[in-house]
Design a protein around this motif. Structure first.
Motif, PDB file in Angstrom:
ATOM      1  N   ARG A 124       0.659  -1.170  -0.009  1.00 57.38           N
ATOM      2  CA  ARG A 124      -0.017  -0.026   0.066  1.00 57.38           C
ATOM      3  C   ARG A 124       0.768   1.297   0.134  1.00 57.38           C
ATOM      4  O   ARG A 124       0.274   2.382  -0.286  1.00 57.38           O
ATOM      5  CB  ARG A 124      -0.978   0.049   1.161  1.00 57.38           C
ATOM      6  N   THR A 125       2.147   1.107   0.399  1.00 56.33           N
ATOM      7  CA  THR A 125       2.814   2.409   0.635  1.00 56.33           C
ATOM      8  C   THR A 125       2.931   3.205  -1.077  1.00 56.33           C
ATOM      9  O   THR A 125       3.365   2.718  -2.047  1.00 56.33           O
ATOM     10  CB  THR A 125       4.301   2.116   0.947  1.00 56.33           C
ATOM     11  N   PRO A 126       2.546   4.522  -0.858  1.00 62.13           N
ATOM     12  CA  PRO A 126       2.597   5.277  -2.055  1.00 62.13           C
ATOM     13  C   PRO A 126       3.752   5.634  -2.469  1.00 62.13           C
ATOM     14  O   PRO A 126       4.780   6.008  -1.751  1.00 62.13           O
ATOM     15  CB  PRO A 126       1.689   6.575  -1.760  1.00 62.13           C
ATOM     16  N   GLU A 150       0.950  12.615  -5.925  1.00 63.89           N
ATOM     17  CA  GLU A 150      -0.338  12.038  -5.957  1.00 63.89           C
ATOM     18  C   GLU A 150      -0.385  10.639  -5.614  1.00 63.89           C
ATOM     19  O   GLU A 150       0.686  10.095  -5.820  1.00 63.89           O
ATOM     20  CB  GLU A 150      -0.907  12.189  -7.491  1.00 63.89           C
ATOM     21  N   TRP A 151      -1.657   9.974  -5.264  1.00 62.82           N
ATOM     22  CA  TRP A 151      -1.729   8.669  -5.011  1.00 62.82           C
ATOM     23  C   TRP A 151      -1.982   7.886  -6.359  1.00 62.82           C
ATOM     24  O   TRP A 151      -2.889   7.222  -6.568  1.00 62.82           O
ATOM     25  CB  TRP A 151      -2.758   8.249  -4.113  1.00 62.82           C
ATOM     26  N   PHE A 152      -0.784   8.059  -6.964  1.00 64.98           N
ATOM     27  CA  PHE A 152      -0.978   7.435  -8.565  1.00 64.98           C
ATOM     28  C   PHE A 152      -0.483   5.833  -8.595  1.00 64.98           C
ATOM     29  O   PHE A 152      -0.708   5.230  -9.584  1.00 64.98           O
ATOM     30  CB  PHE A 152      -0.218   8.168  -9.376  1.00 64.98           C
ATOM     31  N   ALA A 196      -4.233   1.818  -6.947  1.00 66.76           N
ATOM     32  CA  ALA A 196      -4.310   3.408  -6.978  1.00 66.76           C
ATOM     33  C   ALA A 196      -5.333   3.937  -7.786  1.00 66.76           C
ATOM     34  O   ALA A 196      -6.287   4.916  -7.354  1.00 66.76           O
ATOM     35  CB  ALA A 196      -2.965   4.008  -7.046  1.00 66.76           C
ATOM     36  N   ASP A 197      -5.562   3.462  -8.814  1.00 70.36           N
ATOM     37  CA  ASP A 197      -6.571   3.930  -9.826  1.00 70.36           C
ATOM     38  C   ASP A 197      -7.856   3.006 -10.005  1.00 70.36           C
ATOM     39  O   ASP A 197      -8.545   3.185 -11.026  1.00 70.36           O
ATOM     40  CB  ASP A 197      -5.900   4.270 -11.017  1.00 70.36           C
ATOM     41  N   ARG A 202       2.746   7.360 -14.496  1.00 73.59           N
ATOM     42  CA  ARG A 202       2.064   8.488 -14.111  1.00 73.59           C
ATOM     43  C   ARG A 202       3.109   9.431 -13.253  1.00 73.59           C
ATOM     44  O   ARG A 202       2.648  10.481 -13.184  1.00 73.59           O
ATOM     45  CB  ARG A 202       0.780   8.056 -13.525  1.00 73.59           C
ATOM     46  N   ASP A 248      -6.287  10.050 -12.865  1.00 71.21           N
ATOM     47  CA  ASP A 248      -5.928   8.684 -12.995  1.00 71.21           C
ATOM     48  C   ASP A 248      -7.394   8.026 -13.211  1.00 71.21           C
ATOM     49  O   ASP A 248      -7.487   6.742 -13.432  1.00 71.21           O
ATOM     50  CB  ASP A 248      -5.272   7.862 -12.106  1.00 71.21           C
ATOM     51  N   TYR A 298       5.625  19.840  -7.816  1.00 71.93           N
ATOM     52  CA  TYR A 298       4.342  19.183  -7.594  1.00 71.93           C
ATOM     53  C   TYR A 298       3.898  19.461  -6.084  1.00 71.93           C
ATOM     54  O   TYR A 298       3.676  18.501  -5.210  1.00 71.93           O
ATOM     55  CB  TYR A 298       4.273  17.883  -7.978  1.00 71.93           C
ATOM     56  N   PRO A 355      -0.128  15.812   0.023  1.00 70.76           N
ATOM     57  CA  PRO A 355      -0.059  14.940   1.198  1.00 70.76           C
ATOM     58  C   PRO A 355       1.004  15.344   2.115  1.00 70.76           C
ATOM     59  O   PRO A 355       2.256  15.525   1.361  1.00 70.76           O
ATOM     60  CB  PRO A 355      -0.231  13.816   0.677  1.00 70.76           C
ATOM     61  N   ASN A 385       2.738   6.810   6.151  1.00 72.88           N
ATOM     62  CA  ASN A 385       2.505   6.916   4.657  1.00 72.88           C
ATOM     63  C   ASN A 385       1.322   6.975   4.519  1.00 72.88           C
ATOM     64  O   ASN A 385       1.184   5.831   3.796  1.00 72.88           O
ATOM     65  CB  ASN A 385       3.734   6.337   4.281  1.00 72.88           C
ATOM     66  N   TRP A 424      -2.557   8.850   3.789  1.00 70.95           N
ATOM     67  CA  TRP A 424      -3.341  10.135   3.028  1.00 70.95           C
ATOM     68  C   TRP A 424      -3.985  10.615   4.185  1.00 70.95           C
ATOM     69  O   TRP A 424      -5.268  10.890   3.948  1.00 70.95           O
ATOM     70  CB  TRP A 424      -4.042   9.934   1.800  1.00 70.95           C
TER      71      TRP A 424
END
Lengths: 353, 353
Positions: A191-193, A213-215, A238-239, A254, B81, B186, B193, B212, B214
């Motif tokens: 899960r780590t962004p 972003e959480w891309f 993420a998407d 992305r 996304d 960015y 975040p 980590n 959001w």
């Protein structure tokens, strides 16, 4: 994703002499179950989205285990931000468990090593919150290796727990105290962004700062590198697009303002390698910090748990004994290790109502 | 949140000699509108959630402006996304605009400085994608200051655009190229975040690594510090709880494993100050990088745009002329500056169907 596992017929010294118990590890992203006898089950469960369905989901899942068996609960799911605070989170989890298990004995594991009933649990919020690492570490220290560092690399976090003389050696009990001492590294294998791990990624010889972003997540890096199986039917990404190599590559692209049209497989692997290196560095830093803090020798034995073993840096493994829980306990149990631990610990204590 | 602004009666040299145009800046998180005459409107619009409603929303919003006025479009929303790639994103945006504006002249701004019709736009995806910074910079270079750096600090990103001899001086056109050269930072004043900005936060004399997740954004830091007004009715926050000081404090506390029960106002301000400092450092780094890359003098004039002006580091402002667009153009227009720019630029070009 739901996984039902039947363990091979292994005999466990303590559980074989006590009545079986079902352990539940109620996390922020997964529900994991294991009986003290070695049967396990897990499902993805995004607490922040589905907390209202927790009780109903527990009823469904517990029907896979023997009816009326005592229940041992450990948790971390109270930190999900659908709950205003941890007190509200713990209360919700305890109430959901109680509602799902009427006429069944339930106990909640505390970081003091005790088991509480529901009333005690809601009176001792900070002891039952975020307790799953302590349950696992206690069983490992008693049964697997009395002096070691337990490194449990899960989907969201890595626990690095010093074990000494058969007991948990850190006085840190809460997530906050563990974030301070370095024994809770908030980096996991899924899960780590990406934007929390790296500020820049090298691409075609130049450094691009990443989009915050959480891309994309570490999971995408692992899928692209073949460390995690593709799972096109699973959209926990993420998407919300499939967890397959094509979409994982697209998500990584992305992060630097590109997409699948220009980033090919090889380029995606280069991005993924940098992300994995950054994750390993954080975990390595945590291991060194804990090792130094507790005066452990550089070659202290590591007990490895969790499904993110490929995030354990090679430098850290060199010249050490590494005991893998999946080899000790079997893969079935290792997948739900804290649930198994809390079940096993409860069989070993006298429980009265 | 919807904002309708009527500008004071200011006369603009070019727009007063041409037919009025409505500019639309279609972003990933906001829709902004401005007429070349100085009327503006904006709304939050989470493209990744609501892209299917784009056309309908445009119809509603455009009804606030004169019927049948020519439309000039600039965008960045194609990077959301929900779109597999930018091509699909641009196509969706162009189709939504065309559907919303039948029998109206529409033109799409390109980073080449040209305006395209819909057919040309979808044939020149990479020129119309992420073009809003270029529209604003072109108008600023022509009208406000011919030699300067434009620093536009928005909710999500900061654009740092070198202007020279009345033109945009960077050859970088795409988001990716701008991430590489440093002219797209960015980091913005709302959506960024916290876990992308800092690895650790000092709290009560100790460093805690952050979770980590959001859990909190720069917006929470600004609300806690009183730089942004509380807005309890607005739930566009990380946990969908109100954007007020209490919940902002709670969100910041979550970053280090705590919550409102233990982190008081003063402690929250200390956390917020560290987060703001990290954001300012990123922006400062970008300004220095662009300045050096284009051989600008250390005291080069800055033109400041966007509502995140408090993220402009003091060190950067010292010994410079800073021209504020909200003072030049009025606050009403400044809030939708790229929409205004694209409208104004279209009035200045001959447009044929």
């Amino acid at each position: 994703m739901q996984l039902l596992h039947e363990a091979p017929s292994v005999t466990f010294s303590r559980s074989s002499v006590a009545a079986p118990v079902v352990g539940i590890d109620i996390g922020g992203a997964n529900l994991k179950y294991a009986s003290s006898g070695g049967k396990s089950f897990s499902r993805e469960f995004a607490m922040w989205k589905h907390h209202r369905d927790l009780s109903e989901t527990l009823v469904d899942d517990l029907s896979r285990f023997g009816k009326g068996l005592p229940i041992a609960v450990t948790m971390t799911g109270e930190l999900a931000d659908c709950f205003l605070d941890r007190e509200i989170g713990v209360r919700h989890i305890v109430e959901s468990v109680e509602q799902a298990t009427r006429n069944t004995q339930t106990r909640y594991y505390s970081v003091t090593g005790e088991f509480f009933n529901a009333a005690q649990a809601v009176a001792r919020i900070d002891d039952v919150a975020a307790s799953n690492w302590h349950a696992l570490a206690t069983l490992v220290a008693g049964e697997v290796c009395s002096d070691a560092m337990l490194v449990d690399i899960g989907s969201t976090t890595t626990d690095i727990v010093p074990l000494s003389a058969g007991r948990v050696a850190t006085p840190a009990k809460t997530d906050h105290d563990r974030l301070v001492e370095g024994s809770l590294v908030y980096v996991g294998c899924a899960r780590t962004p990406v934007c929390a791990l790296v500020n820049e990624l090298q691409y075609q010889g130049e450094n691009a700062t990443v989009m915050n972003e959480w891309f994309a997540t570490v999971d995408d890096a692992r899928v692209v590198l073949g460390l995690e199986k593709e799972c096109p039917g699973d959209r926990a990404s993420a998407d919300n697009a499939p967890r397959d190599a094509f979409h994982a590559r697209n998500r990584l692209a992305r992060m630097i303002g590109l997409d699948h049209r220009s980033v090919d497989d090889e380029a995606a692997r280069t991005l993924a390698t940098q992300i994995m290196a950054a994750a390993r560095e954080r975990i390595q830093h945590g291991i060194r910090k804990v090792q130094s803090l507790y005066g452990f020798a550089p070659n202290t034995t590591l007990v490895l748990s969790g499904h993110g073993g490929d995030l354990l840096p090679r430098d850290v493994i060199a010249d050490r004994t590494v005991i893998r829980l999946d080899e000790q306990w079997g893969e079935v149990i290792a997948r739900s290790a804290p649930a198994y631990a809390v079940a096993r610990l409860m069989t070993a204590v006298a429980v009265r109502d």
